[in-house]
Write an enzyme that holds these catalytic residues in place. Sequence first.
Site, PDB file in Angstrom:
ATOM      1  N   VAL A   8      -5.196  -0.622  -0.165  1.00  0.00           N
ATOM      2  CA  VAL A   8      -4.550   0.501  -0.837  1.00  0.00           C
ATOM      3  C   VAL A   8      -5.462   0.901  -1.985  1.00  0.00           C
ATOM      4  O   VAL A   8      -6.263   0.099  -2.464  1.00  0.00           O
ATOM      5  CB  VAL A   8      -3.129   0.146  -1.359  1.00  0.00           C
ATOM      6  N   SER A   9      -5.365   2.159  -2.415  1.00  0.00           N
ATOM      7  CA  SER A   9      -6.343   2.674  -3.372  1.00  0.00           C
ATOM      8  C   SER A   9      -6.127   2.199  -4.805  1.00  0.00           C
ATOM      9  O   SER A   9      -7.069   2.115  -5.576  1.00  0.00           O
ATOM     10  CB  SER A   9      -6.348   4.207  -3.344  1.00  0.00           C
ATOM     11  N   THR A  10      -4.866   1.900  -5.170  1.00  0.00           N
ATOM     12  CA  THR A  10      -4.584   1.496  -6.548  1.00  0.00           C
ATOM     13  C   THR A  10      -3.609   0.329  -6.561  1.00  0.00           C
ATOM     14  O   THR A  10      -2.922   0.055  -5.576  1.00  0.00           O
ATOM     15  CB  THR A  10      -3.945   2.643  -7.367  1.00  0.00           C
TER      16      THR A  10
END
Length: 200
Positions: A8-10
């Site tokens: 996931v990006s964050t």
Amino acid sequence: MTYGYVRVSTKEQNEDRQLIAMQEYGVAEKNIYVDKQSGKDFNRRQYKRVFKKLKENDLLIIKSIDRLGRNYDEIIEQWRQITKVKKADIMVIDMPLLDTRREKNLLGSFLSDIVLQVLSFVAENERDNIKQRQAEGIAAAKAKGVKFGRPQRPLPENFYEVHKRWRNKKISLKEAAAECGIPPSTFFNKAEQFEKSVSK
């Protein structure tokens, strides 16, 4: 050995959907590697760990191609490293055509390569679109007067009186800053801002 890779990006984003998909495909929890990081490149701790572990005939499962990454050239290169150099397999859950275990012949490789290139392009294009939307959103917010960054601290109550004495050379910059309880560089910057606003 079967491994799962989740990204996931964050830190705020939730990886549960990807983890559930891995469990449904029988990937042992200890063999699932999770990164909470942008897909702009492959400089990711958990990805490096799973890549290092992969051996011939091992299987790496990912939910979708953009979970692997969002940089077209690097996705293609990592795919080549895994399938051609390490001779491991990759399976993309959301795209059954991207399963290197099936049809290991010229036609199968050809179809996989075409699909991979199209999806990798889409993944990078979406990353560019996200950056564009972010930039447009920031520009629109700035146009509406939204301030970004830390809010500025208000000027000390005695600033104007101290500033006047400093400009009249009655006290030094260091003394003026000390009277206002701020660093000399901050006092000087505030003085410049104040003088510019007065001269307008």
